[in-house]
Motif scaffolding. Structure first.
Motif, PDB file in Angstrom:
ATOM      1  N   ILE A  49       0.848  -1.200   0.000  1.00 41.47           N
ATOM      2  CA  ILE A  49       0.000   0.000   0.000  1.00 41.47           C
ATOM      3  C   ILE A  49       0.881   1.248   0.000  1.00 41.47           C
ATOM      4  O   ILE A  49       0.640   2.207  -0.744  1.00 41.47           O
ATOM      5  CB  ILE A  49      -0.947   0.006   1.210  1.00 41.47           C
ATOM      6  N   ALA A  95      -5.773   8.977   0.241  1.00 41.66           N
ATOM      7  CA  ALA A  95      -6.836   7.975   0.231  1.00 41.66           C
ATOM      8  C   ALA A  95      -6.274   6.611   0.614  1.00 41.66           C
ATOM      9  O   ALA A  95      -6.989   5.767   1.181  1.00 41.66           O
ATOM     10  CB  ALA A  95      -7.494   7.905  -1.148  1.00 41.66           C
ATOM     11  N   ARG A  96      -4.990   6.385   0.341  1.00 39.84           N
ATOM     12  CA  ARG A  96      -4.368   5.118   0.732  1.00 39.84           C
ATOM     13  C   ARG A  96      -4.387   4.950   2.248  1.00 39.84           C
ATOM     14  O   ARG A  96      -4.614   3.845   2.759  1.00 39.84           O
ATOM     15  CB  ARG A  96      -2.926   5.055   0.226  1.00 39.84           C
ATOM     16  N   ASN A  99      -7.919   4.108   3.406  1.00 38.94           N
ATOM     17  CA  ASN A  99      -8.242   2.715   3.102  1.00 38.94           C
ATOM     18  C   ASN A  99      -7.410   1.750   3.945  1.00 38.94           C
ATOM     19  O   ASN A  99      -7.862   0.634   4.238  1.00 38.94           O
ATOM     20  CB  ASN A  99      -8.024   2.438   1.619  1.00 38.94           C
ATOM     21  N   CYS A 103      -9.190  -1.184   5.863  1.00 41.88           N
ATOM     22  CA  CYS A 103      -8.817  -2.568   5.599  1.00 41.88           C
ATOM     23  C   CYS A 103      -8.361  -3.265   6.878  1.00 41.88           C
ATOM     24  O   CYS A 103      -8.752  -4.419   7.140  1.00 41.88           O
ATOM     25  CB  CYS A 103      -7.711  -2.617   4.542  1.00 41.88           C
ATOM     26  N   PRO A 126     -10.939  -3.094   1.391  1.00 43.64           N
ATOM     27  CA  PRO A 126     -10.761  -1.687   1.022  1.00 43.64           C
ATOM     28  C   PRO A 126      -9.328  -1.396   0.575  1.00 43.64           C
ATOM     29  O   PRO A 126      -8.363  -1.788   1.240  1.00 43.64           O
ATOM     30  CB  PRO A 126     -11.084  -0.933   2.322  1.00 43.64           C
ATOM     31  N   GLY A 127      -9.205  -0.736  -0.560  1.00 45.67           N
ATOM     32  CA  GLY A 127      -7.901  -0.302  -1.035  1.00 45.67           C
ATOM     33  C   GLY A 127      -7.059  -1.379  -1.678  1.00 45.67           C
ATOM     34  O   GLY A 127      -5.906  -1.122  -2.050  1.00 45.67           O
TER      35      GLY A 127
END
Length: 351
Positions: A49, A95-96, A99, A103, A126-127
């Motif tokens: 991520i 946004a990472r 998320n 997550c 998510p993500g």
């Protein structure tokens, strides 16, 4: 596209990787893996991520700080949103981070803190997109999933002398990569191809003489490796304008405002400001005598350039803002701010 002169041999690449694998804080190296040590899916997920649209060099210190503070996914799931967003500040693409928290909480609440090994289930998190699901499955669970990042695309485009420009070439290059993915040691193999692209098959001046796949590389035979991968021309980024208001109270407190969860810098603390557009309207958050700093705070996002006019003011204790809240000086840390907000703050110190 031309066929490679000789079929590329995954075992030759793995032999090269066994000698030249990069050391990374989230990686279990080939020798440790051969001795039975297995990667922690949490660390693989977290690193992947963080690495989205960010370099390895930039990520290392953030990864080490995150895993020291939140060593397990359940620890991260229990963290305060603001603490995680502050720890993420400077990595960009916020946004990472949002998320990441979502997550971690899904993994904790719905999967008993254990990352699934099924790519289809990973894709529901998510993500987590196709690349991240494949990376977790291959690297953490040693499943023969095909992992394709920019490095892999470059290696495949040269190996097969593929001249279709990116991004249109992505599915073609993915199929090439899938055909080469072995059943044995797929996790090491996925990392080997990425390491090959990062250290040997580099964007400029690839070190073809050191490449374990040189004899299979059609671009090397044709002398076209420097031209590949082809890329479609990028659209010109527009420029947006805005105002940032840096307000300090006489006791040293700073006026900050948390941005909405959705949108750019969502959930991050920053300076009150205006909308970002072609002709922003001034929107001071408090009554004050404003001074304009001559220099602008400039920053580039994925889709546009931003130029902020920075205004400063000093206000008395009793003055109340229309939005945001004052953060006491001892609780204020500019490194918790996203990069563009930190650039505005730096201008107040250099004026």
């Amino acid at each position: 596209m031309s066929k490679p002169r000789e079929p590329a041999d995954p075992s030759a690449l793995l032999e090269w990787y066994d000698r030249h694998a990069r050391a990374m804080p989230w990686r279990v190296g080939p020798s440790a893996r051969a001795q039975g040590q297995r990667p922690d899916p949490y660390r693989i997920w977290l690193s992947e991520i963080m690495l989205q649209q960010t370099t390895v060099a930039a990520v290392k210190s953030y990864f080490e700080a995150f895993t020291a503070r939140w060593p397990r996914v359940t620890d991260l799931a229990a963290a305060e949103d603001g603490d995680v967003m502050a720890a993420w500040a400077g990595l960009g693409y916020y946004a990472r981070a949002r998320n990441l928290l979502k997550c971690a909480r899904v993994i904790t609440s719905e999967h008993n803190g254990i990352f699934p090994d099924d790519p289809a289930v990973l894709l529901t998190l998510p993500g987590v997109g196709p690349y991240t699901a494949a990376a977790i499955s291959a690297i953490a669970h040693d499943l023969p999933e095909t992992v394709v990042d920019g490095n892999v695309e470059r290696v495949m485009s040269r190996l097969y002398d593929e001249h279709t420009p990116l991004p249109a070439a992505k599915p073609i290059l993915t199929e090439y990569a899938r055909a080469l993915t072995p059943q044995q040691r797929p996790g090491d193999y996925a990392q080997a191809v990425m390491d090959l692209g990062a250290t040997i098959c580099t964007p400029r001046n690839p070190a073809c003489g050191l490449c374990p796949w040189r004899q299979s590389c059609t671009a090397w035979a044709m002398g076209t490796q420097a031209e590949l991968p082809k890329k479609s021309p990028k659209a010109r980024k527009p420029t947006r304008l805005g105002y940032a208001y840096l307000v300090r109270r006489v006791d040293g407190a700073w006026l900050l405002e948390r941005r909405p969860d959705k949108g750019l810098l969502g959930g991050m603390l920053g300076w009150p400001g205006s909308d970002w557009n072609d002709a922003p309207e001034e929107a001071p958050p408090i009554r004050a005598e404003w001074k304009t700093i001559e220099a602008e705070a400039r920053h580039t996002f994925t889709h546009f350039h931003l130029r902020l006019t920075v205004k400063t003011a000093l206000v008395p204790m009793e003055r109340q803002p229309s939005r945001g809240e004052f953060i006491e000086l001892e609780a204020f840390d500019p490194t918790d701010l996203p990069t563009v907000m930190r650039k505005a703050f730096d201008l107040t110190r250099s004026k």
